[in-house]
Design a protein around this motif. Structure first.
Motif, short mmCIF file in Angstrom:
data_model
loop_
_atom_site.label_atom_id
_atom_site.label_comp_id
_atom_site.label_asym_id
_atom_site.label_seq_id
_atom_site.Cartn_x
_atom_site.Cartn_y
_atom_site.Cartn_z
N UNK A 1 0.82 -1.21 0.00
CA UNK A 1 0.00 0.00 0.00
C UNK A 1 0.86 1.26 0.00
N UNK A 2 1.89 1.27 0.83
CA UNK A 2 2.75 2.45 0.94
C UNK A 2 3.51 2.74 -0.36
N UNK A 3 4.03 1.69 -1.02
CA UNK A 3 4.75 1.88 -2.28
C UNK A 3 3.81 2.45 -3.34
N UNK A 4 2.58 1.93 -3.39
CA UNK A 4 1.61 2.42 -4.38
C UNK A 4 1.31 3.90 -4.15
N UNK A 5 1.13 4.29 -2.88
CA UNK A 5 0.81 5.68 -2.56
C UNK A 5 2.01 6.60 -2.77
N UNK B 1 10.28 3.02 -11.37
CA UNK B 1 10.55 3.99 -12.45
C UNK B 1 9.45 3.95 -13.50
N UNK B 2 8.88 2.76 -13.71
CA UNK B 2 7.83 2.60 -14.73
C UNK B 2 6.53 3.31 -14.36
N UNK B 3 6.34 3.60 -13.03
CA UNK B 3 5.13 4.27 -12.53
C UNK B 3 3.86 3.44 -12.73
N UNK B 4 4.03 2.14 -12.88
CA UNK B 4 2.88 1.25 -13.04
C UNK B 4 2.49 0.74 -11.64
N UNK B 5 1.40 1.28 -11.10
CA UNK B 5 1.03 0.98 -9.71
C UNK B 5 0.74 -0.50 -9.49
N UNK C 1 3.91 -2.43 -9.42
CA UNK C 1 4.67 -2.19 -8.19
C UNK C 1 4.12 -3.01 -7.04
N UNK C 2 2.79 -3.01 -6.89
CA UNK C 2 2.17 -3.79 -5.81
C UNK C 2 2.53 -5.27 -5.96
N UNK C 3 2.47 -5.77 -7.20
CA UNK C 3 2.81 -7.18 -7.45
C UNK C 3 4.28 -7.45 -7.15
N UNK C 4 5.15 -6.53 -7.58
CA UNK C 4 6.59 -6.72 -7.38
C UNK C 4 6.94 -6.69 -5.90
N UNK C 5 6.36 -5.74 -5.15
CA UNK C 5 6.63 -5.65 -3.71
C UNK C 5 6.16 -6.93 -3.02
#
Length: 225
Positions: A95-99, A191-195, A198-202
């Motif tokens: 959640x934090x990375x997405x925000x 860097x890609x800014x794909x939310x 990012x959630x999946x990667x985290x």
């Protein structure tokens, strides 16, 4: 003299608590070891009351436990602890990375690149402790950008537990380089800014250990049968 020039000195008890944490994380002090006030007071050349204050800090952070009439011991870190930290990190960091993503500008991405470059150096040196310290720096930097003060406060309160959790990870990775590469991939996703990515990667980055842990447990059960 401006405020920027003021050096904030930690109390002696905090400095000793910090050193004891490092000794535990480097495994100079083992889980379950007894900590003796008298020996530590002599080692650090301080009063026993200062050591007791350091113990209170570590006990609050759940790194040590005091047992009535038995003494003070480094807390054991169990499989249950590992699973709980994995679950908490997944919930909070995804959640934090997405925000935080909309707030990541070029300067902040450059900071993350530098941390990742330092991780590569530590990986090449096979310095797991250095890698884990940089992992904390990387993740904390992003979480602190999320804009939710309560998420940041909860995450910061878990820092010692998370860092203690990290010292177990070397057994689940094939090499320090594989641990570094996960952060390089995480950086590229930021860097890609794909939310969604990012959630999946985290989540994958954190839960990788859970999969390995469960795999080890399954194997142990099979072998036991």
């Amino acid at each position: 003299m401006g405020d920027d020039n003021i050096i904030v000195q930690k109390p002696l008890s905090e400095l000793i608590a910090d050193q004891l944490k490092k000794d535990i994380w480097s495994e100079s002090i083992k889980f379950g070891d007894r900590l003796l006030e008298t020996d530590l007071a002599e080692h650090f050349d301080v009063s026993r009351s200062t050591i007791r204050e350091a113990f209170k800090i570590l006990e609050t952070e759940e790194l040590i436990v005091s047992k009535a009439r038995k003494g003070t011991y480094v807390a054991d870190f169990t499989e249950q602890d590992l699973n709980e930290i994995i679950e908490l990190r997944t919930l909070i960091e995804s959640q934090a990375f997405k925000k935080a993503m909309p707030k990541l500008d070029e300067q902040q991405l450059e900071k993350l690149k530098k941390i990742t470059e330092q991780m590569k150096i530590k990986a090449d040196e096979h310095d797991w402790n250095g890698l884990f310290d940089l992992d904390m720096e990387f993740h904390s930097f992003v979480v602190n950008l999320c804009g939710n003060a309560r998420i940041v406060r909860i995450y910061n309160s878990l820092q010692v537990q998370i860092r203690t959790f990290l010292m177990h990870l070397d057994q689940y990775y094939s090499s320090p380089q594989s641990f570094y590469r996960e952060h390089e991939e995480l950086l590229q996703t930021l860097i890609s800014k794909d939310k969604d990515a990012v959630v999946k990667r985290v989540s994958n980055h954190i839960e990788y250990v859970e999969e390995k842990l469960l795999g080890v447990n399954d194997e142990n059960r099979v072998n036991a049968n």
